[in-house]
Design a protein around this motif. Structure first.
Motif, PDB file in Angstrom:
ATOM      1  N   MET A   1       4.522 -12.411  37.083  1.00 41.33           N
ATOM      2  CA  MET A   1       4.858 -11.297  36.207  1.00 41.33           C
ATOM      3  C   MET A   1       3.580 -10.610  35.722  1.00 41.33           C
ATOM      4  SD  MET A   1       7.679 -11.451  33.236  1.00 41.33           S
ATOM      5  CE  MET A   1       8.483 -12.742  34.176  1.00 41.33           C
ATOM      6  N   LEU A   5       4.581  -4.698  32.795  1.00 42.54           N
ATOM      7  CA  LEU A   5       6.031  -4.848  32.635  1.00 42.54           C
ATOM      8  C   LEU A   5       6.417  -4.892  31.158  1.00 42.54           C
ATOM      9  CD1 LEU A   5       8.849  -5.551  34.023  1.00 42.54           C
ATOM     10  CD2 LEU A   5       8.245  -7.926  33.587  1.00 42.54           C
ATOM     11  N   ILE A   9       9.281  -2.216  29.876  1.00 45.64           N
ATOM     12  CA  ILE A   9      10.634  -2.478  29.381  1.00 45.64           C
ATOM     13  C   ILE A   9      10.779  -2.019  27.930  1.00 45.64           C
ATOM     14  CG2 ILE A   9      11.250  -4.266  31.064  1.00 45.64           C
ATOM     15  CD1 ILE A   9      10.548  -6.388  29.058  1.00 45.64           C
ATOM     16  N   ALA A  13      13.457   0.764  26.692  1.00 47.31           N
ATOM     17  CA  ALA A  13      14.468   0.412  25.697  1.00 47.31           C
ATOM     18  C   ALA A  13      14.340   1.232  24.416  1.00 47.31           C
ATOM     19  CB  ALA A  13      14.385  -1.084  25.380  1.00 47.31           C
ATOM     20  N   MET A 173       5.726 -13.904  26.407  1.00 46.64           N
ATOM     21  CA  MET A 173       7.179 -14.082  26.468  1.00 46.64           C
ATOM     22  C   MET A 173       7.640 -15.395  25.862  1.00 46.64           C
ATOM     23  SD  MET A 173       7.927 -12.251  30.112  1.00 46.64           S
ATOM     24  CE  MET A 173       9.628 -11.821  29.833  1.00 46.64           C
ATOM     25  N   GLU A 177       9.677 -12.518  20.555  1.00 50.90           N
ATOM     26  CA  GLU A 177      10.990 -12.058  20.984  1.00 50.90           C
ATOM     27  C   GLU A 177      10.874 -10.581  21.370  1.00 50.90           C
ATOM     28  OE1 GLU A 177      14.082 -12.866  18.149  1.00 50.90           O
ATOM     29  OE2 GLU A 177      15.530 -11.671  19.278  1.00 50.90           O
ATOM     30  N   PHE A 178      11.427 -10.235  22.532  1.00 52.18           N
ATOM     31  CA  PHE A 178      11.381  -8.844  22.997  1.00 52.18           C
ATOM     32  C   PHE A 178      12.037  -7.932  21.961  1.00 52.18           C
ATOM     33  CE2 PHE A 178      13.472  -5.477  25.721  1.00 52.18           C
ATOM     34  CZ  PHE A 178      12.320  -4.720  25.881  1.00 52.18           C
ATOM     35  N   LEU A 179      11.286  -6.936  21.504  1.00 53.13           N
ATOM     36  CA  LEU A 179      11.733  -6.011  20.460  1.00 53.13           C
ATOM     37  C   LEU A 179      12.256  -6.732  19.219  1.00 53.13           C
ATOM     38  CD1 LEU A 179      13.433  -3.154  22.495  1.00 53.13           C
ATOM     39  CD2 LEU A 179      11.037  -3.475  21.915  1.00 53.13           C
ATOM     40  N   GLY A 180      11.617  -7.882  18.934  1.00 53.93           N
ATOM     41  CA  GLY A 180      12.027  -8.662  17.767  1.00 53.93           C
ATOM     42  C   GLY A 180      11.588  -8.009  16.456  1.00 53.93           C
ATOM     43  N   TYR A 207       5.380  -5.910  23.458  1.00 51.60           N
ATOM     44  CA  TYR A 207       6.610  -6.616  23.819  1.00 51.60           C
ATOM     45  C   TYR A 207       7.517  -6.789  22.601  1.00 51.60           C
ATOM     46  CZ  TYR A 207       9.437 -10.320  26.051  1.00 51.60           C
ATOM     47  OH  TYR A 207      10.453 -11.078  26.583  1.00 51.60           O
TER      48      TYR A 207
ATOM     49  N   GLN B  17      20.342  -3.979  31.243  1.00 50.10           N
ATOM     50  CA  GLN B  17      19.184  -4.082  32.135  1.00 50.10           C
ATOM     51  C   GLN B  17      18.560  -5.447  31.931  1.00 50.10           C
ATOM     52  OE1 GLN B  17      16.383  -0.870  31.872  1.00 50.10           O
ATOM     53  NE2 GLN B  17      17.893   0.685  32.419  1.00 50.10           N
ATOM     54  N   VAL B  19      15.483  -8.565  33.193  1.00 55.06           N
ATOM     55  CA  VAL B  19      14.223  -8.949  33.844  1.00 55.06           C
ATOM     56  C   VAL B  19      14.320 -10.434  34.164  1.00 55.06           C
ATOM     57  CG1 VAL B  19      11.731  -9.233  33.546  1.00 55.06           C
ATOM     58  CG2 VAL B  19      12.875  -7.242  32.554  1.00 55.06           C
ATOM     59  N   VAL B  20      13.978 -10.796  35.390  1.00 51.76           N
ATOM     60  CA  VAL B  20      13.970 -12.213  35.745  1.00 51.76           C
ATOM     61  C   VAL B  20      12.694 -12.843  35.190  1.00 51.76           C
ATOM     62  CG1 VAL B  20      13.911 -13.900  37.630  1.00 51.76           C
ATOM     63  CG2 VAL B  20      15.339 -11.848  37.814  1.00 51.76           C
ATOM     64  N   VAL B  21      12.867 -13.863  34.351  1.00 48.64           N
ATOM     65  CA  VAL B  21      11.726 -14.552  33.761  1.00 48.64           C
ATOM     66  C   VAL B  21      11.357 -15.764  34.611  1.00 48.64           C
ATOM     67  CG1 VAL B  21      10.873 -15.733  31.701  1.00 48.64           C
ATOM     68  CG2 VAL B  21      12.413 -13.782  31.465  1.00 48.64           C
ATOM     69  N   ILE B  60      19.999  -7.360  23.796  1.00 43.44           N
ATOM     70  CA  ILE B  60      18.596  -7.054  24.045  1.00 43.44           C
ATOM     71  C   ILE B  60      17.714  -8.122  23.384  1.00 43.44           C
ATOM     72  CG2 ILE B  60      18.268  -5.544  22.026  1.00 43.44           C
ATOM     73  CD1 ILE B  60      16.687  -3.681  24.013  1.00 43.44           C
ATOM     74  N   GLY B  61      16.690  -8.543  24.139  1.00 45.79           N
ATOM     75  CA  GLY B  61      15.741  -9.514  23.601  1.00 45.79           C
ATOM     76  C   GLY B  61      16.158 -10.963  23.746  1.00 45.79           C
ATOM     77  N   LYS B  62      17.414 -11.207  24.162  1.00 42.77           N
ATOM     78  CA  LYS B  62      17.872 -12.587  24.302  1.00 42.77           C
ATOM     79  C   LYS B  62      17.587 -13.081  25.716  1.00 42.77           C
ATOM     80  CE  LYS B  62      19.296 -12.932  20.123  1.00 42.77           C
ATOM     81  NZ  LYS B  62      18.225 -13.424  19.238  1.00 42.77           N
ATOM     82  N   ARG B  63      17.478 -14.392  25.826  1.00 44.84           N
ATOM     83  CA  ARG B  63      17.203 -15.009  27.126  1.00 44.84           C
ATOM     84  C   ARG B  63      18.445 -15.775  27.568  1.00 44.84           C
ATOM     85  NH1 ARG B  63      11.265 -15.149  26.815  1.00 44.84           N
ATOM     86  NH2 ARG B  63      11.072 -16.888  28.210  1.00 44.84           N
ATOM     87  N   LEU B  74      15.915 -12.148  31.002  1.00 42.41           N
ATOM     88  CA  LEU B  74      15.771 -11.489  29.700  1.00 42.41           C
ATOM     89  C   LEU B  74      16.662 -10.259  29.643  1.00 42.41           C
ATOM     90  CD1 LEU B  74      14.106 -10.882  26.993  1.00 42.41           C
ATOM     91  CD2 LEU B  74      12.676  -9.447  28.471  1.00 42.41           C
ATOM     92  N   ALA B  76      16.918  -6.790  28.784  1.00 41.92           N
ATOM     93  CA  ALA B  76      15.977  -5.714  28.478  1.00 41.92           C
ATOM     94  C   ALA B  76      16.700  -4.505  27.895  1.00 41.92           C
ATOM     95  CB  ALA B  76      15.188  -5.322  29.722  1.00 41.92           C
ATOM     96  N   LYS B  77      17.990  -4.394  28.164  1.00 38.06           N
ATOM     97  CA  LYS B  77      18.859  -3.415  27.513  1.00 38.06           C
ATOM     98  C   LYS B  77      20.232  -4.054  27.370  1.00 38.06           C
ATOM     99  CE  LYS B  77      17.203   1.251  28.403  1.00 38.06           C
ATOM    100  NZ  LYS B  77      17.434   2.528  29.083  1.00 38.06           N
TER     101      LYS B  77
END
Lengths: 501, 102
Positions: A1, A5, A9, A13, A173, A177-180, A207, B17, B19-21, B60-63, B74, B76-77
């Protein structure tokens, strides 16, 4: 990765969320990506292997970092505090490279084959000003080295630590947290770009969806004024910064109501400073982070709850944890090992080893990581029964007196418990009888320290062999700009003084 | 579909949307809302219905993980469909966020 990226993302978003710079005139996430993509096209067109940067913090920096990742050229931030001769040696090592440098630093750089110098003002005029361009879609680049960071080189030539895209994205990652972050959040970055925390701050903020605001160079007054003006919610500081920030806050009526979290690291925080910070900023969560360049930043942290629990506790084991760096991140493994490679028991001192995807443990042309993935940090430390990590400093700083290994850290901790001690360092200097002898360098608030009482306390709490044999009084101790005590310089000075005297 | 780490996908039936983590240990199909996901740059707009069996949503943001294959994805949307790998519903990974440290 790959690191771009993270920005991609976030821009997809929440493109209109503020990302970089002040409340007015900054970049939102869509503009951040669009501008970075234009820089990437420009870099790719230059065809140089590396993208180097020499300059103060500012909005050009994160744009250039992401652009480098998009173009597949490792990003190499250079330390502008180096002497010109040393700086030019590093510049030569970046070749072939595009080097974006602050205008007032250009004259410092001697021409070198393969290094194309670009003035920051020209770079900013071309890529950061004017209407936001359409983003360019680039093919994914090949080079998996994201960043090269020159280590401070206190021993020998600086080494170029390699951080791969995989190390950095894994760190981001697994810790963020993404957009936390909510839209109001903003982080104030005052660590320089050539420090790992300056790099990781850019990636975690993108991120997490948190705006970053830069201080070009740290002063406590500017820090407090910017934090107030920009509604800063998060910041990372090194110990020397925090003490000065508290002085400024104490001298003004500013209370920084927006501030939510302050993390500190990059050196040992004196307990009185953190106690003062907790008292003066009761609404702020304090986080102590420990990490290395070679581990993509943080590997252990002491959270806000831990801080409160330690300060509130009567149990000496819990109380002591305020001086720890907390627990290792759940995404990695950490062990304390003896010299023979076996694991230490709880409370036993040894070398800190770490393994995980964020751990690069690699220098240019030299892997420093074992085949099984474990990286020896060269830091001495120990774990308590609750798994809290105590870092004693560099293994090289351990004093060997008459065959006994003595960690300066535990002696310094005892000294710092005296109100009269503003700062201190314990070192070993050469001695015929013991090989090394323990000496203390102290900064006294009163100017008349009771070293007899201090020696007696060390003897009672630790043991007589750990009691300093010579005491030096100083007005201040030497630090580098990221808060690391310059032990070797101090040691050399003292050895000279002792010989001369 | 090649589910490489960092690869981006989108739902065929909702706005999600992904993303592969972490990649799966063996090849398989990533699905959202009951339909195979599409590469992110696929031009088609979402169409068709979200399957009632896979309608718990992507946040969004959860895995999301599938224990058997180890794949981790992940969000992403956000979208209405929920994720599955080879027809087996993926579960949300309950990681406690860490405090910001840099």
């Amino acid at each position: 990765m790959r690191t771009p990226l993270l920005l991609d993302i976030a821009a997809d978003a929440c493109g209109d969320r503020p990302a970089v710079g002040g409340r007015s005139g900054g970049l939102d996430f869509a503009a951040y990506r669009a501008r970075a993509s234009r820089v990437a096209v420009w870099l790719a067109g230059k065809g140089k292997a590396n993208t180097a940067f020499l300059g103060m913090n500012g909005d050009a920096l994160p744009v250039l970092l992401f652009a480098s990742g998009m173009a597949g050229t490792p990003f190499v931030p250079l330390n502008y505090r180096l002497a010109d001769a040393d700086l030019n040696k590093l510049v030569a090592r970046t070749a072939p490279a595009v080097l974006v440098a602050d205008d007032d630093m250009l004259a410092r750089i001697a021409p070198v084959d393969g290094v194309e110098l670009v003035a920051r003002s020209a770079f900013e005029a071309e890529f950061l000003q004017g209407a936001v361009p359409e983003p360019v879609l680039l093919d994914e680049a090949e080079n998996d080295i994201a960043v090269l960071l020159f280590t401070s080189g206190t021993t020998g030539e600086p080494k170029a630590a390699v951080l791969r895209h995989g190390n950095l994205t894994s760190y981001v990652m697994s810790t963020v947290e993404f957009l936390g972050a909510d839209e109001e959040e903003a982080a104030l970055v005052s660590v320089p770009s050539y420090h790992i925390a300056g790099i990781s701050a850019i990636l975690t903020a993108a991120y997490g969806g948190r705006r970053i605001v830069y201080l070009p160079a740290f002063t406590a007054e500017e820090w407090v004024a910017t934090a107030a003006r920009e509604g800063i919610t998060h910041a990372m500081v090194v110990p020397t910064m925090l003490d000065r920030i508290l002085d400024v806050i104490a001298a003004t009526v500013e209370t920084l109501p927006a501030l939510r979290a302050l993390s500190y690291g990059g050196g040992k925080m004196p307990e009185p400073v953190i106690a003062r910070a907790l008292a003066m900023l009761p609404h702020v969560a304090f986080v102590n982070a420990y990490g290395l360049t070679e581990t993509s930043s943080t590997i252990a942290l002491l959270g806000a709850e831990d801080h409160r629990a330690a300060f509130a506790s009567d149990d000496p084991v819990v109380r002591r944890r305020i001086a720890s760096v907390g627990q290792p991140l759940p995404s990695l493994e950490l062990e304390i090992r003896r010299e023979d490679g076996t694991c230490c028991d709880v409370g036993e001192h040894g070398e800190i080893h770490v393994r995980g995807e964020q751990v690069s443990g690699e220098y240019l042309h030299k892997k420093a990581i074992a085949d099984d993935g474990w990286f020896a940090t060269n830091d001495a430390g120990w774990l308590d029964a609750g798994g809290y990590l105590f870092v004693e400093g560099r293994l090289d700083d351990v004093i060997v007196r008459g065959g006994e290994n003595i960690s300066p850290g535990e002696i310094e901790d005892v000294l710092r418990s005296f109100d009269d001690i503003a700062d201190c360092a314990v070192l070993g200097i050469p001695c015929e009888k013991w090989g090394e002898k323990v000496v203390a360098v102290i900064v006294s608030r009163s100017g008349a320290p009771d070293t007899g009482a201090m020696a007696a306390t060390i003897k009672a709490k630790l043991r007589s062999t750990k009691t300093p044999e010579i005491w030096f009084l100083r007005d201040e101790l030497p630090y580098n700009e990221t808060g690391k005590l310059l032990r070797r310089i101090l040691k050399a000075e003292l050895a000279e003084e002792v010989c001369a005297g | 579909m090649e589910l490489k780490p960092g690869s981006r996908w989108k739902s065929a039936v909702c706005d999600a949307q992904l993303v592969v983590v972490r990649p799966p240990s063996a090849a398989g199909e990533l699905q959202c809302g009951g339909a195979p996901v599409l590469p992110i740059d696929d031009a088609s707009a979402p169409s068709g219905d979200v399957s009632a069996d896979f309608a718990a949503g992507v946040m969004i943001g959860k895995r999301y993980t599938d224990a058997a294959s180890g794949i981790e994805v992940l969000g992403a949307k956000a979208g209405k469909g929920s994720l599955a790998f080879n027809g087996v519903a993926m579960t949300i990974k309950g990681a406690k966020p860490l405090p910001a440290s840099d």
